[in-house]
Design an enzyme around this catalytic site. Structure first.
Site, PDB file in Angstrom:
ATOM      1  N   LYS A  57       0.764  -1.227   0.019  1.00 41.12           N
ATOM      2  CA  LYS A  57      -0.010  -0.151  -0.037  1.00 41.12           C
ATOM      3  C   LYS A  57       0.893   1.097   0.256  1.00 41.12           C
ATOM      4  CE  LYS A  57      -3.574  -2.575   2.515  1.00 41.12           C
ATOM      5  NZ  LYS A  57      -4.564  -2.835   3.588  1.00 41.12           N
ATOM      6  N   GLN A 101      -4.991  -1.584   9.798  1.00 38.72           N
ATOM      7  CA  GLN A 101      -4.819  -2.836   9.156  1.00 38.72           C
ATOM      8  C   GLN A 101      -5.181  -3.914   9.899  1.00 38.72           C
ATOM      9  OE1 GLN A 101      -3.815  -3.292   5.982  1.00 38.72           O
ATOM     10  NE2 GLN A 101      -3.929  -5.506   5.995  1.00 38.72           N
ATOM     11  N   ASP A 124     -11.465   2.391   4.419  1.00 36.25           N
ATOM     12  CA  ASP A 124     -11.986   1.282   4.247  1.00 36.25           C
ATOM     13  C   ASP A 124     -13.721   1.065   4.286  1.00 36.25           C
ATOM     14  OD1 ASP A 124      -9.967  -0.555   3.918  1.00 36.25           O
ATOM     15  OD2 ASP A 124      -9.378  -0.096   5.974  1.00 36.25           O
TER      16      ASP A 124
HETATM   17  N1  GUN Z   1      -6.780  -6.754   6.272  1.00 35.17           N
HETATM   18  C1  GUN Z   1      -7.164  -7.622   5.007  1.00 35.17           C
HETATM   19  N2  GUN Z   1      -7.650  -6.745   4.200  1.00 35.17           N
HETATM   20  C2  GUN Z   1      -7.851  -5.465   4.617  1.00 35.17           C
HETATM   21  C3  GUN Z   1      -8.360  -4.399   4.076  1.00 35.17           C
HETATM   22  O1  GUN Z   1      -8.883  -4.197   3.000  1.00 35.17           O
HETATM   23  N3  GUN Z   1      -8.457  -3.115   4.848  1.00 35.17           N
HETATM   24  C4  GUN Z   1      -7.899  -3.177   5.935  1.00 35.17           C
HETATM   25  N4  GUN Z   1      -7.656  -2.225   7.008  1.00 35.17           N
HETATM   26  N5  GUN Z   1      -7.277  -4.526   6.803  1.00 35.17           N
HETATM   27  C5  GUN Z   1      -7.272  -5.444   5.875  1.00 35.17           C
END
Ligand code: GUN
Length: 290
Positions: A57, A101, A124
């Site tokens: 990311k 995360q 998210d």
């Molecule tokens: N862990 C696995 N996929 C994601 C996601 O799309 N967002 C976040 N914040 N954590 C994750």
């Protein structure tokens, strides 16, 4: 990309090229700004996959001209330390988007932490406020990254969900549930299957569009209807160490009309959605401050 499989053509839903296209368009928009949008990421604990995801990311953001700051905490971090950081980021006008995360270490109250994020920085769509908007058919600030990525991929190939029977396998808050809500918003008839579903195979057989988000190989050729559209959101590692999805690509691609590969399908779209969401939140905040 079309391929001959079995006695017919199948179209591969190519997430990598769509990601590249979306992100190069986005880069032009970001280049035209005289400041950098900022994404703040909170990473707590030692989950190896999370470290890789967060690193990807950050790298993608930086290539686009999005500033990304990662705050890492060890496994034993207190809830208050994370809530304090979120509160600081909420109040920092330079930060446009906040991502916590998942998974979080077990002792932390996930809902409390996610709900600490200001809804207009919730990249998210994990806060109760935004999730509630989504569930009631209203507009959250932005849509959850993985389901958004799936819909962008289907849109790219002209696949309209209106009136189609969409079967979602998996009911996680992260993917299955929001995916079902977003497909409903597109006027699909939606069935959600999960670990307690009886006769999964016969339900899957009725799908016009199958979206699988389970994390284990589950979907074989004999389970899907001929010309079904198959989207594989699953990701796991086989005994050979290779990344694989929920769908046996080799066999299912002989009967499906469209299929997304793993890797190279939904995964790149999730990260593209995260970048798009960061930019969208930036725009909302700028408009508000005018
Ligand atoms: N862990 C696995 N996929 C994601 C996601 O799309 N967002 C976040 N914040 N954590 C994750």
């Amino acid at each position: 990309m079309n391929k001959i499989r079995g006695d017919k053509l199948v179209t591969i839903l190519d997430g990598k090229s769509l990601r590249d296209k979306l992100l190069s368009d986005l880069k032009l928009k970001i280049d035209a700004l005289n400041e950098k949008p900022e994404l703040a990421v909170i990473l707590a604990g030692e989950d190896a996959a999370s470290k890789i995801y967060v690193n990807n990311k950050k790298k993608t953001a930086e290539k686009l001209g999005i500033k990304s700051s990662v705050y890492t905490y060890d496994e034993n971090v207190s809830e208050q330390a994370i809530l304090d950081k979120i509160s600081e980021l909420n109040n920092d006008n330079r930060v446009n988007a906040i991502l916590v995360q998942l998974p979080l270490p077990k002792h932390l109250d996930k809902s409390k932490i996610l709900d600490g994020i200001s809804p207009d920085k919730d990249v998210d769509c994990f806060t109760t406020y935004n999730y509630g908007k989504l569930a009631t058919g209203l507009e959250p600030y932005v849509y959850p990254c993985t389901p958004k990525g799936v819909l962008l991929l289907l849109d790219e190939y002209g696949i309209d969900l209106d009136g189609k029977h969409v079967v979602v396998v998996g009911r996680s808050n992260l993917v299955g549930k929001p995916m079902a809500l977003m497909a409903l918003k597109r006027n699909a008839t939606v069935t959600v299957c999960h670990s307690h579903t009886k006769d999964l195979k016969s339900i899957i057989k009725t799908a016009d569009v199958l979206i699988s988000a389970v994390g284990e190989v589950l979907i074989e050729e004999d389970m899907v209807r001929r010309n079904c559209i198959v989207v594989d959101v699953g990701i796991s590692r086989g005994s050979d160490g290779k990344i694989r999805g929920d769908v046996n690509f080799e066999s299912v691609s002989k009967v499906s009309s469209y299929i997304s590969p793993v890797p190279g399908g939904v995964g790149p779209m999730t990260i593209a959605s995260l970048m798009l969401n960061t930019y969208e939140l930036y725009v909302v905040q700028k408009k508000r401050s005018l």
